[in-house]
Design an enzyme around this catalytic site. Structure first.
Site, mmCIF file in Angstrom:
data_model
loop_
_atom_site.group_PDB
_atom_site.id
_atom_site.type_symbol
_atom_site.label_atom_id
_atom_site.label_comp_id
_atom_site.label_asym_id
_atom_site.label_seq_id
_atom_site.Cartn_x
_atom_site.Cartn_y
_atom_site.Cartn_z
ATOM 1 N N LYS A 259 0.832 -1.201 0.000
ATOM 2 C CA LYS A 259 0.000 0.000 0.000
ATOM 3 C C LYS A 259 0.873 1.260 0.000
ATOM 4 O O LYS A 259 0.509 2.272 -0.603
ATOM 5 C CB LYS A 259 -0.945 -0.014 1.198
ATOM 6 C CG LYS A 259 -1.943 -1.177 1.165
ATOM 7 C CD LYS A 259 -2.878 -1.121 2.362
ATOM 8 C CE LYS A 259 -3.756 -2.358 2.429
ATOM 9 N NZ LYS A 259 -2.990 -3.569 2.788
ATOM 10 N N ASP A 336 -4.178 0.398 8.373
ATOM 11 C CA ASP A 336 -4.437 -1.006 8.019
ATOM 12 C C ASP A 336 -4.214 -1.792 9.305
ATOM 13 O O ASP A 336 -3.125 -2.269 9.592
ATOM 14 C CB ASP A 336 -3.481 -1.441 6.911
ATOM 15 C CG ASP A 336 -3.816 -2.812 6.362
ATOM 16 O OD1 ASP A 336 -4.789 -3.424 6.847
ATOM 17 O OD2 ASP A 336 -3.100 -3.287 5.462
ATOM 18 N N CYS A 389 -8.333 -6.791 7.151
ATOM 19 C CA CYS A 389 -8.605 -7.957 6.303
ATOM 20 C C CYS A 389 -9.391 -8.989 7.108
ATOM 21 O O CYS A 389 -9.194 -10.191 6.980
ATOM 22 C CB CYS A 389 -7.333 -8.543 5.706
ATOM 23 S SG CYS A 389 -6.054 -8.985 6.897
#
Length: 450
Positions: A259, A336, A389
């Site tokens: 990313k 994240d 995730c």
């Protein structure tokens, strides 16, 4: 001196089971112990056995009169490896059995030689009956641990079967084009010319899905940074940041750097800080930046922003004051967050063995603590993208609800996109067979004071 591949694979699985180390942590050292030609087999043995572990366990329990002792975890792992070879691989059955038994001999546990040989030969003879019995339980049929089956059925009853199927499949091979160097259309043409079949991904404008996995060094201009391996769902993060040239950006929990690289490819003159918990994790970010052609420097603490180099800094996201001066704030933050990784089980099948139900709430609390801590680093008028995730609401929409309730200057930006499932807050992508991974996104903005 190299070691037999099945012995090394058994040691990996046994250590994973006993020490709770991940496959990603154990496999690099294991790869160094086997011959180059055996490395693909080592990977297949480890990943495949762990992918089907809950089902193989149901077969194992039928074959064993009593479980082995904890100190014989290596023998148990060899039995599981043998069953995986006989049930799922194209290795000739006699070779699978003899090579696995030879690995037992290398352990010098002579009492186990006859046991492993007998168990594997019985499975060879009674495979159909044993397999059918294993499929009678949910763990055997779905190849997931019971707690995970219950959680998926609870939160995603209509999509559960598709999630189980995707989790048990081999992951797709997806690329991200470097739009700072070329276009997706041009790179797809280069792939076609190289004999690599690929199609454009439906949701990421930078993604390309390969029909088959390929060695990265065989891809056109990969070493020059024209493309990177990154799942389509992960590619959406940089788009959601809505980057503009000259902005300051913080990418937290950034390793392995996919990313970070994508952010740099989307806008010019960014003052980007890429942070993770340790310098050893930031090495992966460094490797990615080197390949795609962006400069970087390591910092002990961020005292000022710099658009000439990516600044890499190690620290705990819960305590940004330890690695970033109080006066430094950012236009954009990508969080994240560390999570249960239940959306990427097909890429990390050891999650089925390592993750347990009582970890999920603790992870959600950690994520919220990080979000609260990083909010002070966002400029008024700035945008924060929260990503995991995970497929569990407690880590995702529930966390955003908790944060918004306690944070007066935070506002959610509604996502006007054609992907994912709308949640009370944010959007959830579920893993798709031959498609994107499971991911969650929410976008927050910070109010400007009157």
């Amino acid at each position: 001196m190299t070691s037999p591949v099945r012995l090394v694979a058994a040691q990996v699985i046994a250590r994973l089971n006993s020490h709770q180390e991940t496959l990603a942590q154990l496999l690099p050292n294991a790869q160094s112990q086997v011959a180059d030609r055996e490395k693909p087999l080592l990977q297949e043995l480890c990943f495949g056995t762990l992918r089907w572990y809950p089902r193989i366990k149901q077969i194992y329990l039928q074959l064993m009169a009593k479980p082995l002792k904890a100190k014989d975890g290596d023998i148990e792992a060899l039995v599981f490896l043998g069953l995986y070879q006989l049930g799922y691989m194209r290795i000739p059955e006699h070779a699978a059995i003899s090579e696995t038994v030879d690995a037992v001999k290398k352990l010098k546990k002579h009492w186990a030689v006859k046991l492993v040989n007998a168990v594997l030969r019985r499975y060879q003879r009674e495979k159909d009956t044993l397999n059918a019995a294993a499929l009678e339980s949910d763990q055997g049929r779905l190849a997931h641990p019971n707690w995970l089956i219950k959680a998926i059925n609870k939160h995603w009853p209509d999509q559960a079967d598709a999630i189980f199927e995707a989790n048990n499949a081999h992951p797709p091979f997806t690329l991200r084009v470097n739009t700072a160097k070329t276009t997706r259309e041009a790179y797809l043409s280069e792939l076609e010319a190289a004999g690599v079949s690929a199609t454009a991904t439906p949701f990421s404008s930078d993604g390309m899905l390969l029909a088959e996995a390929a060695p990265v060094l065989s891809l056109p201009k990969f070493t020059e940074g024209f493309s990177s391996v990154q799942d389509e769902a992960a590619q959406l993060a940089a788009h959601l940041l809505n980057l503009k040239p000259g902005q300051s950006v913080l990418d937290t929990c950034s390793a392995p750097g996919g990313k970070t690289g994508h952010i740099l490819e989307k806008a010019d003159d960014l003052a980007l800080v890429s942070m993770d918990i340790s310098n050893s994790r930031l090495v992966r970010v460094e490797e990615n930046l080197n390949r795609i052609g962006f400069g970087f420097c390591y910092q002990e603490k961020i005292s000022q922003l710099d658009s000439s180099n990516v600044q890499l800094v190690a620290g705990d996201a819960v305590t940004p004051e330890q690695w970033c001066d109080e006066g430094v704030q950012f236009d954009r933050i990508l969080l994240d967050a560390p999570c249960s990784a239940t959306g990427v089980i097909r890429r990390h099948p050891d999650i089925k063995q390592l993750r347990v139900a009582n970890q999920i709430d603790a992870l959600a609390d950690l994520q919220l603590a990080i979000l609260n801590a990083l909010w002070s680093k966002l400029k008024p008028g700035g945008r924060l993208v929260y990503a995991t995730c995970s497929i569990f609401p407690v880590e995702n929409t529930d966390n955003i609800a908790r944060f918004l309730e306690s944070t007066d200057d935070a506002t959610e930006i509604e996502l006007d996109v054609d992907w994912g499932i709308a949640q009370p807050h944010g959007r959830q992508l579920l893993p798709r067979n031959a498609g994107h991974d499971g991911f969650y996104y929410a976008v927050l903005s910070k109010s400007i004071s009157d």
